[in-house]
Design a protein around this motif. Structure first.
Motif, mmCIF file in Angstrom:
data_model
loop_
_atom_site.group_PDB
_atom_site.id
_atom_site.type_symbol
_atom_site.label_atom_id
_atom_site.label_comp_id
_atom_site.label_asym_id
_atom_site.label_seq_id
_atom_site.Cartn_x
_atom_site.Cartn_y
_atom_site.Cartn_z
ATOM 1 N N SER A 1 0.823 -1.055 -0.079
ATOM 2 C CA SER A 1 0.069 0.073 0.199
ATOM 3 C C SER A 1 0.835 1.235 -0.055
ATOM 4 O O SER A 1 1.546 1.352 0.866
ATOM 5 C CB SER A 1 -1.069 -0.095 1.197
ATOM 6 N N TYR A 2 0.956 2.134 -1.032
ATOM 7 C CA TYR A 2 1.581 3.359 -1.362
ATOM 8 C C TYR A 2 0.761 4.520 -0.900
ATOM 9 O O TYR A 2 -0.505 4.461 -1.187
ATOM 10 C CB TYR A 2 2.216 3.474 -2.511
ATOM 11 N N HIS A 3 1.346 5.562 -0.533
ATOM 12 C CA HIS A 3 0.434 6.718 -0.364
ATOM 13 C C HIS A 3 0.039 7.247 -1.992
ATOM 14 O O HIS A 3 0.813 7.275 -2.627
ATOM 15 C CB HIS A 3 1.172 7.847 0.453
ATOM 16 N N TYR B 1 -7.863 1.898 -4.713
ATOM 17 C CA TYR B 1 -7.690 2.514 -3.492
ATOM 18 C C TYR B 1 -7.561 1.217 -2.635
ATOM 19 O O TYR B 1 -8.364 0.454 -2.511
ATOM 20 C CB TYR B 1 -9.087 3.214 -3.058
ATOM 21 N N THR B 2 -6.396 1.323 -1.417
ATOM 22 C CA THR B 2 -6.378 0.359 -0.676
ATOM 23 C C THR B 2 -7.649 0.083 0.052
ATOM 24 O O THR B 2 -8.036 -1.260 0.358
ATOM 25 C CB THR B 2 -5.146 0.560 0.385
ATOM 26 N N VAL B 3 -8.506 1.027 0.868
ATOM 27 C CA VAL B 3 -9.481 0.838 1.661
ATOM 28 C C VAL B 3 -10.631 -0.272 1.197
ATOM 29 O O VAL B 3 -11.148 -0.924 1.677
ATOM 30 C CB VAL B 3 -9.850 2.113 2.146
ATOM 31 N N GLU B 4 -10.605 0.156 -0.404
ATOM 32 C CA GLU B 4 -11.833 -0.501 -1.009
ATOM 33 C C GLU B 4 -11.118 -1.887 -1.464
ATOM 34 O O GLU B 4 -12.024 -2.849 -1.460
ATOM 35 C CB GLU B 4 -12.077 0.632 -2.304
ATOM 36 N N HIS B 5 -10.106 -1.805 -1.984
ATOM 37 C CA HIS B 5 -9.581 -3.148 -2.473
ATOM 38 C C HIS B 5 -9.443 -4.221 -1.604
ATOM 39 O O HIS B 5 -9.610 -5.382 -1.801
ATOM 40 C CB HIS B 5 -8.117 -2.999 -3.391
ATOM 41 N N VAL B 6 -9.212 -3.936 -0.023
ATOM 42 C CA VAL B 6 -8.881 -4.911 0.841
ATOM 43 C C VAL B 6 -10.296 -5.435 0.953
ATOM 44 O O VAL B 6 -10.575 -6.998 1.415
ATOM 45 C CB VAL B 6 -8.141 -4.595 1.957
ATOM 46 N N ALA B 7 -11.355 -4.891 1.153
ATOM 47 C CA ALA B 7 -12.587 -5.250 1.013
ATOM 48 C C ALA B 7 -12.999 -6.307 -0.051
ATOM 49 O O ALA B 7 -13.587 -7.366 0.266
ATOM 50 C CB ALA B 7 -13.617 -4.222 1.417
#
Length: 349
Positions: free
Chosen positions: A216-218, A270-276
């Motif tokens: 996960s990159y900024h 987007y990390t927050v969406e993709h981990v879901a």
């Protein structure tokens, strides 16, 4: 060697000056002095007023920032900082870790170069300021300064703004030291090796191997990429080099981007969406690391290990493993030391 003396051939009434040292100034993003309202507001105001970070016209952005965002955000950001704060030392984890990195780097450089060098750190936003540390180095006799932004990848909102602040500090010096800035080091073998070792250690300590490693990159607005910022490409290369070093299949590792801010499109996924989404796809056991950060901070300790973890678990994820940043790991310090040594050639060999 570094006592104040008159320059050679100067008249006897010439003021004595210190000179002859090389300063190595490590720079990181910054930290509020406290998580209460006014320290948070000062910090956020400085950060969000930087046009390298938010490049909207001032006439449009500043009223929104001053009248709306800075009346509310210091409370929410302050609560986030409070949840990760180093209460024992009264400072943010980023500050604690940067101090530890500086101590180890100073020891390594002392062993390599003796008293020819001076190692210190500064912050782009908050304290200690870049200007104050440049002043201290000049007063201590540094007539050369190597400025080292601790960002593996180049981005206008990180490396460039840190360099901007360094150059502004030099503008205030009557006798400017010779200066160099360190280029991105995302593809240096020593850095990739340090990353790989940290992941291998983390995996060895787990009962079951994760289904996938998320790097996960900024994030940043996609518009910046289209304008020529190389950050996205450098992040992609880091993930590829890391995968090759680990000897993994492409299905075992991927890149995502976090910390989206504002209405426009940012780098994706987007990390927050993709981990879901990973959890919904049946990948119930994931690990996540943050290769763009040289030290754990609010974006890793709170955003990744709390918000992003919650998103994964809410979608049905079961095992979420956060692999810490390299921080003051010996392999990391050795990698940073190798970068410094290569940049000092011609000054110190």
């Amino acid at each position: 060697m570094f006592e104040a003396t008159r320059p050679a051939h100067a008249p006897v009434d010439h003021p004595k000056v210190k000179m002859g040292k090389v300063g190595i100034l490590l720079a990181n993003l910054g930290t509020p002095d406290d998580y209460s309202y006014w320290p948070m507001r000062r910090y956020l105001n400085e950060f969000l007023s930087d046009q390298r970070v938010i490049d909207y016209p001032k006439w449009k952005w500043q009223p929104l920032l001053q009248l709306i965002i800075l009346t509310k955000r210091p409370f929410s950001s302050g609560a986030a900082y409070k949840s990760i704060w180093n209460h024992e030392k009264g400072e943010s984890p980023l500050l604690t870790i940067t101090k530890d990195q500086t101590v180890k780097m100073a020891a390594a450089m002392q062993e390599r170069y003796g008293d020819q060098v001076m190692v210190d750190y500064c912050m782009r936003y908050g304290n200690p300021s870049t200007k104050s540390k440049v002043r201290e180095m000049v007063e201590a006799g540094c007539d050369k300064i190597l400025f080292f932004p601790l960002y593996p990848h180049y981005a206008g909102a990180t490396s460039a703004t840190a360099n901007d602040e360094f150059f502004r500090a030099l503008m205030d010096e009557a006798w400017q030291p010779a200066s160099r800035t360190v280029a991105p080091y995302f593809d240096r073998p020593e850095y990739i090796e340090a990353l790989a070792q940290s992941i291998e250690r983390a995996y060895e300590g787990l009962e079951k191997r994760p289904d996938i490693l998320v790097c996960s990159y900024h994030g940043m607005p996609k518009r910046y990429l289209m304008q020529g910022d190389p950050y996205h490409c450098q992040c992609a290369k880091t993930t590829r080099l890391l995968r090759e070093r680990l000897g993994w299949d492409e299905t075992e590792i991927m890149s995502t981007f976090q910390s989206k801010f504002g209405p426009e499109e940012w780098l994706q996924p987007y990390t927050v969406e993709h981990v879901a989404e990973l959890a919904k796809q049946g990948k119930k056991n994931i690990a996540i690391c943050a290769p763009a950060f040289s030290a754990d901070c609010i974006e890793t300790l709170e955003e990744i290990n709390e918000e992003i973890k919650e998103s994964f678990e809410h979608a049905g994820g079961e095992v979420f493993t956060y692999i810490p940043c390299l921080n003051d790991d010996d392999a990391h310090i050795a990698a940073l030391g190798a970068v410094v040594e290569s940049n000092l050639k011609g000054w110190l060999d």
